[in-house]
Motif scaffolding. Structure first.
Motif, PDB file in Angstrom:
ATOM      1  N   ALA A 188      36.456  42.962  47.955  1.00 47.28           N
ATOM      2  CA  ALA A 188      35.586  44.132  47.915  1.00 47.28           C
ATOM      3  C   ALA A 188      34.353  43.867  47.053  1.00 47.28           C
ATOM      4  O   ALA A 188      33.239  44.240  47.409  1.00 47.28           O
ATOM      5  CB  ALA A 188      36.352  45.335  47.391  1.00 47.28           C
ATOM      6  N   ALA A 189      34.569  43.184  45.909  1.00 52.60           N
ATOM      7  CA  ALA A 189      33.476  43.022  44.946  1.00 52.60           C
ATOM      8  C   ALA A 189      32.551  41.873  45.326  1.00 52.60           C
ATOM      9  O   ALA A 189      31.394  41.841  44.907  1.00 52.60           O
ATOM     10  CB  ALA A 189      34.047  42.800  43.554  1.00 52.60           C
ATOM     11  N   GLY A 190      33.076  40.928  46.086  1.00 54.56           N
ATOM     12  CA  GLY A 190      32.267  39.767  46.450  1.00 54.56           C
ATOM     13  C   GLY A 190      32.135  38.761  45.324  1.00 54.56           C
ATOM     14  O   GLY A 190      31.496  37.738  45.446  1.00 54.56           O
ATOM     15  N   LYS A 191      32.746  39.059  44.171  1.00 54.29           N
ATOM     16  CA  LYS A 191      32.680  38.095  43.075  1.00 54.29           C
ATOM     17  C   LYS A 191      33.968  38.097  42.255  1.00 54.29           C
ATOM     18  O   LYS A 191      34.772  39.033  42.341  1.00 54.29           O
ATOM     19  CB  LYS A 191      31.468  38.372  42.196  1.00 54.29           C
ATOM     20  N   GLY A 192      34.096  37.058  41.476  1.00 59.10           N
ATOM     21  CA  GLY A 192      35.299  36.894  40.673  1.00 59.10           C
ATOM     22  C   GLY A 192      35.232  37.665  39.371  1.00 59.10           C
ATOM     23  O   GLY A 192      34.315  38.456  39.155  1.00 59.10           O
ATOM     24  N   GLN A 193      36.188  37.443  38.515  1.00 63.72           N
ATOM     25  CA  GLN A 193      36.186  38.067  37.191  1.00 63.72           C
ATOM     26  C   GLN A 193      37.108  37.274  36.275  1.00 63.72           C
ATOM     27  O   GLN A 193      37.702  36.281  36.684  1.00 63.72           O
ATOM     28  CB  GLN A 193      36.606  39.531  37.277  1.00 63.72           C
ATOM     29  N   GLN A 194      37.205  37.744  35.028  1.00 62.94           N
ATOM     30  CA  GLN A 194      38.054  37.066  34.055  1.00 62.94           C
ATOM     31  C   GLN A 194      39.375  37.794  33.898  1.00 62.94           C
ATOM     32  O   GLN A 194      39.414  39.026  33.860  1.00 62.94           O
ATOM     33  CB  GLN A 194      37.366  37.037  32.692  1.00 62.94           C
TER      34      GLN A 194
ATOM     35  N   LEU B  15      43.606  47.947  42.865  1.00 58.32           N
ATOM     36  CA  LEU B  15      44.398  48.096  44.098  1.00 58.32           C
ATOM     37  C   LEU B  15      44.117  49.427  44.792  1.00 58.32           C
ATOM     38  O   LEU B  15      44.952  49.935  45.539  1.00 58.32           O
ATOM     39  CB  LEU B  15      45.888  47.945  43.781  1.00 58.32           C
ATOM     40  N   ALA B  16      42.939  49.983  44.551  1.00 58.99           N
ATOM     41  CA  ALA B  16      42.571  51.223  45.227  1.00 58.99           C
ATOM     42  C   ALA B  16      42.719  51.029  46.734  1.00 58.99           C
ATOM     43  O   ALA B  16      42.334  50.001  47.278  1.00 58.99           O
ATOM     44  CB  ALA B  16      41.132  51.589  44.878  1.00 58.99           C
ATOM     45  N   LYS B 202      45.521  39.752  54.674  1.00 57.73           N
ATOM     46  CA  LYS B 202      44.085  39.843  54.877  1.00 57.73           C
ATOM     47  C   LYS B 202      43.568  38.667  55.700  1.00 57.73           C
ATOM     48  O   LYS B 202      42.680  38.811  56.529  1.00 57.73           O
ATOM     49  CB  LYS B 202      43.390  39.872  53.512  1.00 57.73           C
ATOM     50  N   ARG B 203      44.147  37.513  55.449  1.00 61.22           N
ATOM     51  CA  ARG B 203      43.623  36.305  56.112  1.00 61.22           C
ATOM     52  C   ARG B 203      44.221  36.075  57.492  1.00 61.22           C
ATOM     53  O   ARG B 203      43.613  35.424  58.324  1.00 61.22           O
ATOM     54  CB  ARG B 203      43.880  35.076  55.225  1.00 61.22           C
ATOM     55  N   THR B 374      38.019  45.090  36.509  1.00 57.12           N
ATOM     56  CA  THR B 374      38.832  46.162  37.098  1.00 57.12           C
ATOM     57  C   THR B 374      39.923  46.580  36.116  1.00 57.12           C
ATOM     58  O   THR B 374      41.068  46.145  36.229  1.00 57.12           O
ATOM     59  CB  THR B 374      39.472  45.710  38.434  1.00 57.12           C
ATOM     60  N   PRO B 375      39.557  47.425  35.155  1.00 58.25           N
ATOM     61  CA  PRO B 375      40.558  47.867  34.183  1.00 58.25           C
ATOM     62  C   PRO B 375      41.616  48.752  34.845  1.00 58.25           C
ATOM     63  O   PRO B 375      41.406  49.252  35.958  1.00 58.25           O
ATOM     64  CB  PRO B 375      39.720  48.691  33.195  1.00 58.25           C
TER      65      PRO B 375
END
Lengths: 406, 413
Positions: A188-194, B15-16, B202-203, B374-375
């Motif tokens: 959804a975001a198109g990018k990664g994160q930590q 996980l919305a 998904k894949r 994404t908290p």
């Protein structure tokens, strides 16, 4: 399951299992070790008890299903090469002290500027933030601080840890979950994160009952050996039998297994007065502690006259809620695990040996989840990965080797 | 079949949009869906008035009042979820289960193997309704094999997998911790399994069935001992607090009643740090302790010498000294330390206060890991059947009149 994803695994023993989980799921996991090999290769036990970086069974156990390269990421040329490698990766997992990767110019912001899809998972004793982040800790320290040792062991001895580095394995499995959660978000975001994994917080979550007990009753549990607190009482849960131990617990709120035990004892003429009771009307909750203990003792005496195997068989047939306390040889021979195909022979050509590995932690109906191949030798895939895949020339590789970068 | 509806869009998080039909109860199952719920998945937890989750019946209770909406354990294992009551034995209850499956991504359960089959809810049946369904079953010993029906209590998985026998002092009988440890570890692996399956779906467009077991999970967590058996024929034994690759490595007594400090020395640098912290007493220069191998050899003596030193200090004072000397160390804490005092947990919001409608403002445990973008989105735990109307009327679109009839027929008991 994860075929097509690439993981760079820079962890030490704190995070080995994370990459192993992803590797078993089919990801291309590349263990990146310092030149000469990771110091964790010196962790016992060793194949045929010969200490040797290529014979550590601990290393084998947690680094199977990974390929391996060596790289000095403290050297500028090594850092450049790492950046190139990270451009090809979906995930980096690392367990250096907070700030170390930034100091090498390989922090998340630097790497994700080049590769925005990158997900970086860090496994550290206390996480990336907070007053304890720079503290020196190890598994037993984290288990102790998290309160797990305070509730394990005997009252006349020190708090006790679990067997081996359980906090590391737990945190590594959380790290795998966090990495996959970040992967889910990447669509959804198109990018990664930590992903910031604090081993300490994993242990605090594992010690889930004590914070509750304290908040609601202002009471704490002391170390009680083999007593298990349930309701207002503590019940013994370990019993010696003819050839080992079994676990069984009198649970006053669950009369069924007790009744099943008494029925079995009755068949063998060992039920005494308990065999004469009308069990449809028995409520163990209404029994005095002395009455509960007397029945428990009769059951314990009965257990002592049977073998682990007899007790286990009866437990499955009769629903006794009893289980064997297995040693590793019994685990290896367990017919359930054998029937499910739990062991996979993995070849170690260098040792001229083939031995069993635990094949999977869960079964899936689609995609694969099982250990694939043995752990890498030191720098085993340097040529394959730097040469064939990144396109470095033979001369460059030789030069890097000579300079100690690889 | 009800039209597919997205999980409540107002619920944010990693996980919305993911919806889980959750049959799980007690410990190992609910920990899986708690994690997913905290990160924004919509968990529809199925209970019944006759058989609420055993967690609801487990003390301690808020205010000391034994009531299904007052159990602290239930709150800690089920925060952020929705609760419905449904009689899944009732034919109309079964129909409703199938309707929810039709709008779910994941089904989670941890009944004793065979129960879902008796209920008519096997994976094979459910994919007729939802072909790309992901279903996870969590059990002690697996869904297949001669011992699959074995049921147990908290420490069964710990015991069968070899952990129990290996936990404890080498000169005493084995012990197990005062918490069902396998109930903690298995869920984390099950979470990975579900998340990997979501990615696979998904894949490839394909769902799958996950058969997660406590025993197989825990066997992975003694992997070095299993290899030592398979490669060397050695049957591992208890080590107490010792480690194969460090010495000293233990928990040492401090000043005060039941006060302890853990410390560990993995290399010569840390050994010199420890010696320095002890002010280099003459015994530290003895050849008996000069190398890791030598210290392992003379570990009994080493430990008693160190204990003679540590006992003179307060555990926090000792930790400060050891940290300054570069020695991994820290106090053995208890529940009170964790909840009331620990500055690290406070800063990282390991527990947060939320208001439960019946229990009031109480601590809620947050996920053990943090994602930068994404908290988690924590909510308190649901009261029994709190979300019946939302799920049955809003999600499934059951008209008012039919809903009332179903209530009267006891389908939502």
């Amino acid at each position: 399951m994860l075929t097509g994803y690439r993981v760079l695994d820079l962890t030490d023993e704190k995070g080995f299992l994370c990459g192993k989980i992803l590797g078993d799921l089919g990801a291309d996991v590349i263990k990146v070790e310092r030149p000469g090999g990771d110091t964790a290769r010196n962790i016992a036990p060793f194949y045929h008890d010969t200490p040797d970086p290529e014979k550590s069974l601990h290393w084998f156990a947690f680094n199977a299903s990974k390929r391996g390269v060596t790289l000095n990421i403290e050297d500028p040329e090594g850092q450049d090469l790492f950046k190139k490698l990270s451009d090809t990766a979906d995930f980096i997992i690392e367990s250096f002290p907070p700030g170390y990767m930034e100091k090498q110019g390989l922090g998340y912001s630097a790497l994700s500027t080049r590769n925005p899809k990158l997900i970086m998972t860090s496994i550290t004793p206390f996480g990336q933030t907070g007053p304890y982040k720079d503290r020196k800790a190890s598994e037993i320290v984290i288990m102790a601080m998290g309160g797990m040792t305070d509730i394990n062991g005997d009252s006349d001895r020190p708090p006790l840890r679990l067997y081996l580095d359980q906090a590391y394995y737990l945190a590594s499995s959380y790290a795998a979950a966090g990495t996959l959660l970040a992967l889910h978000c990447r669509y959804a975001a198109g990018k990664g994160q930590q992903v910031d994994v604090s081993i300490y917080e994993c242990v605090v979550r594992a010690n889930y009952r004590e914070p509750i007990r304290w908040e609601y009753t202002q009471m704490l549990t002391s170390r009680m050996g083999n007593l298990f607190a349930r309701g207002g009482r503590a019940y013994r849960q370990l019993w010696p039998c003819k050839d080992g131990y079994v676990t069984w617990l009198l649970m006053p709120d669950n009369v069924k297994p007790v009744r099943a035990f008494v029925e079995w004892m009755k068949e063998e003429g060992a039920a005494g007065r308990w065999g004469e009771m009308n069990w449809d009307e028995v409520s163990l909750l209404k029994w005095s502690p002395e009455e509960q203990d007397a029945l428990t003792k009769a059951i314990a005496d009965f257990i002592a006259t049977h073998t682990v195997k007899e007790l286990e068989k009866a437990s499955i047939q009769r629903g006794l809620l009893l289980s064997p306390v297995n040693s590793v040889d019994l685990v290896a021979e367990d017919e359930q695990l054998l029937a499910r195909g739990d062991w996979k022979k993995i070849e170690h050509p260098e040792l001229g040996a083939t031995f069993n590995y635990s094949r999977f932690t869960y079964l899936t109906s689609e995609g694969n989840n099982e250990v694939r191949f043995r752990a890498p030798l030191v720098g085993e895939h340097n040529d394959e990965i730097y040469g064939k895949e990144l396109g470095l020339s033979k001369e460059t590789l030789t030069a890097l080797k000579q300079k100690g970068v690889l | 079949m009800a039209a597919r509806k997205q999980a409540s869009a107002s619920r944010p998080g990693a996980l919305a949009g993911i919806r889980v039909l959750d049959f799980s109860w007690a410990g190992a199952g609910p920990f899986v869906t708690k994690f997913l719920a905290d990160f924004g998945a919509e968990i529809i937890k199925v209970e019944s008035r006759k058989r609420p989750d055993i967690g609801r019946l487990t003390p301690p209770f808020a205010g000391g009042i034994n009531h299904p909406d007052r159990s602290a354990l239930y709150l800690h294992t089920n925060a952020s979820k929705l609760s419905i009551t449904l009689n899944i034995q009732h034919p109309k209850g079964k129909e409703i289960v199938k309707k929810i499956v039709g709008i779910a991504d994941i089904v989670m359960e941890n009944f004793t193997p065979g129960v879902m089959e008796r209920l008519g809810f096997t994976y094979k049946e459910l994919i007729k309704i939802k072909p790309d369904l992901i279903m996870a079953s969590s059990s002690i010993y697996g869904q297949t094999g001669p011992k699959s029906r074995l049921s147990g209590f908290g420490n069964t998985g710990y015991s069968i997998s070899g952990h129990y026998l290996l936990t404890g002092w080498s000169d005493r009988e084995p012990v197990s911790p005062g918490v069902a440890y396998a109930d903690i570890v298995q869920p984390v692996f099950t979470i990975s399994a579900i998340l990997a399956a979501l990615d696979y779906r998904k894949r490839t467009g394909k769902g799958q069935y996950i058969d997660s077991t406590q025993v197989e999970t825990m066997v992975q967590c003694i992997a070095p001992a299993m290899l030592d058996y398979f490669a060397n024929g050695r049957v591992a034994t208890r080590l107490g607090n010792r480690s194969p690759y460090a010495s000293p490595h233990g928990i040492f007594p401090c000043k005060g009643d039941d006060r302890w400090c853990a410390l560990a020395v993995f290399n010569e640098e840390e050994w010199h740090g420890l010696c320095q912290a002890m002010k280099n007493p003459p015994w530290t220069r003895d050849a008996k302790f000069a190398t890791l191998a030598a210290r392992k050899e003379n570990e009994d003596e080493l430990e008693s010498l160190i204990a003679e030193w540590t006992i003179a200090y307060d555990r926090d004072e000792l930790t400060t000294m050891l940290q300054k000397a570069g020695v991994p160390s820290g106090p053995a804490q208890n529940g009170s330390d964790l909840v009331d005092r620990d500055p690290q947990l406070r800063e990282r919001q390991s527990f947060i206060k939320l208001t439960h409608p019946v229990m009031g403002e109480v601590n809620h445990p947050t996920p053990a890991i943090k994602l930068s973008a994404t908290p988690p989105h924590m909510k308190t735990s649901p009261c029994l059947g709190e979300h019946n109307e939302y799920v049955y009327k809003e999600l499934l679109g059951i008209p008012e009149q039919e809903y009332n009839e179903l209530v009267n027929e006891g389908v939502f008991e």
